[in-house]
Design a protein around this motif. Sequence first.
Motif, mmCIF file in Angstrom:
data_model
loop_
_atom_site.group_PDB
_atom_site.id
_atom_site.type_symbol
_atom_site.label_atom_id
_atom_site.label_comp_id
_atom_site.label_asym_id
_atom_site.label_seq_id
_atom_site.Cartn_x
_atom_site.Cartn_y
_atom_site.Cartn_z
ATOM 1 N N PRO A 20 0.904 -1.312 0.022
ATOM 2 C CA PRO A 20 0.097 -0.043 0.136
ATOM 3 C C PRO A 20 0.988 1.298 0.172
ATOM 4 C CG PRO A 20 -0.020 -1.104 2.250
ATOM 5 C CD PRO A 20 0.714 -1.951 1.375
ATOM 6 N N VAL A 21 2.158 1.224 0.288
ATOM 7 C CA VAL A 21 2.939 2.471 0.394
ATOM 8 C C VAL A 21 4.145 2.293 -0.720
ATOM 9 C CG1 VAL A 21 2.541 3.018 2.756
ATOM 10 C CG2 VAL A 21 4.368 1.419 2.116
ATOM 11 N N HIS A 22 3.858 1.328 -1.751
ATOM 12 C CA HIS A 22 4.784 1.318 -3.116
ATOM 13 C C HIS A 22 6.230 1.164 -2.310
ATOM 14 C CE1 HIS A 22 1.353 2.590 -5.230
ATOM 15 N NE2 HIS A 22 1.028 3.649 -4.104
ATOM 16 N N ASN A 35 11.793 -1.187 0.648
ATOM 17 C CA ASN A 35 12.586 0.030 1.151
ATOM 18 C C ASN A 35 12.219 0.279 2.559
ATOM 19 O OD1 ASN A 35 13.026 2.663 1.648
ATOM 20 N ND2 ASN A 35 12.113 3.537 -0.213
ATOM 21 N N VAL A 36 13.231 0.170 3.413
ATOM 22 C CA VAL A 36 13.117 0.077 4.787
ATOM 23 C C VAL A 36 12.636 1.574 5.309
ATOM 24 C CG1 VAL A 36 14.510 -1.868 5.547
ATOM 25 C CG2 VAL A 36 15.486 0.405 5.369
ATOM 26 N N ARG A 37 12.861 2.609 4.903
ATOM 27 C CA ARG A 37 12.428 3.817 5.107
ATOM 28 C C ARG A 37 10.911 4.073 4.765
ATOM 29 N NH1 ARG A 37 16.027 8.485 4.693
ATOM 30 N NH2 ARG A 37 18.390 7.669 4.740
ATOM 31 N N ARG A 38 10.275 3.310 3.987
ATOM 32 C CA ARG A 38 8.866 3.251 3.590
ATOM 33 C C ARG A 38 8.057 2.341 4.350
ATOM 34 N NH1 ARG A 38 7.759 4.733 -2.618
ATOM 35 N NH2 ARG A 38 9.367 6.388 -2.297
ATOM 36 N N CYS A 39 8.576 1.124 4.537
ATOM 37 C CA CYS A 39 7.706 -0.082 4.912
ATOM 38 C C CYS A 39 6.990 0.472 6.129
ATOM 39 C CB CYS A 39 8.479 -1.260 5.351
ATOM 40 S SG CYS A 39 7.736 -2.471 5.923
ATOM 41 N N ILE A 40 5.812 0.190 6.410
ATOM 42 C CA ILE A 40 5.013 0.182 7.379
ATOM 43 C C ILE A 40 4.632 -0.875 8.083
ATOM 44 C CG2 ILE A 40 4.026 2.580 6.537
ATOM 45 C CD1 ILE A 40 1.378 1.087 5.745
ATOM 46 N N TYR B 196 7.168 11.872 -1.822
ATOM 47 C CA TYR B 196 6.418 10.681 -1.526
ATOM 48 C C TYR B 196 7.238 9.955 -0.268
ATOM 49 C CZ TYR B 196 3.626 6.703 -1.092
ATOM 50 O OH TYR B 196 3.007 5.473 -0.838
ATOM 51 N N SER B 198 6.003 7.547 3.659
ATOM 52 C CA SER B 198 4.809 6.836 4.335
ATOM 53 C C SER B 198 4.774 7.290 5.921
ATOM 54 C CB SER B 198 5.088 5.352 4.399
ATOM 55 O OG SER B 198 6.336 5.066 4.679
#
Lengths: 139, 631
Positions: A20-22, A35-40, B196, B198
Amino acid sequence: MAHRILENCIGCGACARACPVHAIEGAAKARHEINVRRCIDCGVCGMSCPVGAVQDASGKACARVPLKERKAPVIDVELCSACQICVTFCAAKALAISEPRFRGDVEAHCVLARPDKCVGCGVCEAECPLHAIRMEARG
Amino acid sequence: MKLPVYAKVDLTTGRWERFEISQEYFKKYIGGKCLAARLLLDLTEPGLGPLDERAVIIVNTGPLNGTGAPSSSRFNLSFKNVLTGGIASSNCGGQFGVMLKRAGFDGLIITGRAAEPSVLEALDGEIRIRPAPELWGLDAEKTQERFPEWYGKLVIGPAGENGLLYASAISGERVAGRCGSGAVLGSKKLKALVAYGSKRPEIYDREAFDRFILKWIRFIKRHPMTGQSLPRYGSAGLVNKANATNALPTKNFQRGHFDEADAVSGETLTETRLIRNSGCVSCPIRCERRVPVDGRELKGPEYETLGFFGPNIEAADMDTVLRMNWLCDIYGVDTISFASSLAFAMELKERGMADFGLEFGRTDKLEDILLKVVNREGIYSDIADGTKRMAAKYGGEDFAINSKGLELASYEPRRSVGMGLGYAVANRGGCHLNGGYLALLESVGVLSMDALTPKGKAQFTAFMQDALEAVSSAGCCLFSAQTFVPGVFFKLGPNSPVTKLVGKVMPHMGPMVALLLNITPAIAFNSLLLLPHAEALRRATGLRMFTGQFLDLGERSYNLERLYNLREGLTAKDDSLPKRLTRDLQDPSDSRTRVPLEKMLPVYYNVRGWDAAGRPTRRKLRRLGMEEASK
């Protein structure tokens, strides 16, 4: 912390499409990377992986969960203000704002317009400022 | 307390660094346009041209942006105003601000000039500048299509590339319209900014914050203005209201009434074109109109665009307005300044002073002329410079409808004299919102404070300006402040004796309002009925923030912007309006139908705590805790 994709990844892209966060990238048939910075840590990648190649943040292997067995949002339409936050952050495009019933209709709320697209990530539930969305087992 | 983190980017070198906002600055200036004004004062040298390589443009958010607070997707751009040479702040409801914050940045401080057309990417806590010559020349829609759909985007169109002085910047279908932000980005060869990430914005006390948001959104939904009128008709609903009070600029502000205005009214738009209403992300008001243009569902026009492509050029063709609105957006042109420049060109033609092939009442050539202006073809390049510069070349200063160089909005100040004062003193030039938007109390709202008396207007203007500045700095849309007028007046209606009585009393309340602004430390409470933003800010940041401090924030913002203008050479002489509005009577039989600026300005300076030359006094700055800002 973040989820991790292991060496047995077959590069099918199912996780990347569902994320869901690409946060997942990778060439076809090659090992994908998160991408660990982006993973939720929503776990959708693990639920989507056909070969069990995803580990969660604690190092546990994730089990595959078919779409039908994942939770989906239930919307409290009385509470919903149609602010579109959930619609904006729903990467699967499963949510939408209700269609006007007539020209000039100002009543609107969020609807699960395409339940088959919902990946069960729960981002909508987490983002809704009014807590008008609850993730529940699909009926 | 989490302090805002900005990225300072130099496009000339391609380098960037993290720039942390100090606790002192955060407490005093919070964010958005207030903090940006302070940073512009700190980080730019005086006298630099707005399009200079070393000029700075700040793109930033406020603490409420993206938090789930109602109408909180508005982000801000502050820079040196291309039209006025003073300060510019321009506000936009697109998703760029929300995504910038999720990418880990509360703001961007951009300087320098890229060697070739470039894109700034703010992704997951990192900034990257990359060349993108292939985007140059594309319109705003096509430019945005080149990026992933989920990115927050802020782009310019060909108008920004070609340096139209009123070129806008576009995020999704939302526009930072005024003051030439597109020209500044174009001069920096920055075609697009994308963001972008999150990470949800951190909230000091999420539970308490969410509880308050629930109450606040319910309040907005139940209020007749934000729950009914704005969702039903959008800002377009003001056309008929302004027309009824002779406050609808007609034929380049020659008149305030147009018999055919209903054809371009919000009611007509809703009844004949509206597909659905919609809104910026996070907004429960949903004032956006979705309308058909060329067989597609697109964003409909706001009130100003209807007024300026309609009555102000003596036309009333809805389809023309819808199409021009869309074209201006994708080319990156401010609809207000452009259409007002068209009206000025039409009057020049009528008086035989210049001929651009434009005539009042004719809309058939508008598209063609827009393209010529965007491409700066021949004499049409003059229209790209706005009314002030056109008047310097062709004459007609008395009816070039701008203040400081920025074209006025669609409220005829001779029927809303407080709005006239606001236009004259507004830091960014002839802007209704920066001017305090007294039109809402005088001529287009439910209350009818005597629109022609100068009495009380200075005080109400100062108060409204401070409130609106603070709302913007917090990161919310100004429409979220429209609940300030109690819902009971809407229920009673404008003609009820109570509503009328309040309207009559308001001009006499000036001293009370002035007193209120001087006892802000005593206003140590928050209420949904006043400015709910203060309570949301308190819960989001953990700062001591009550209505009094919130008004102080607005006052700080207003004074900082004033200091910037003074530093850049603007003076009290620039707090002016064209003579058509201050000298010529709108109705020759009524001597009050002009803007008595000479009566209101001294009172206004006094209320503001400024000297006779319009400079903030040391005492005022000391009270606001920013004496050093004037150095």
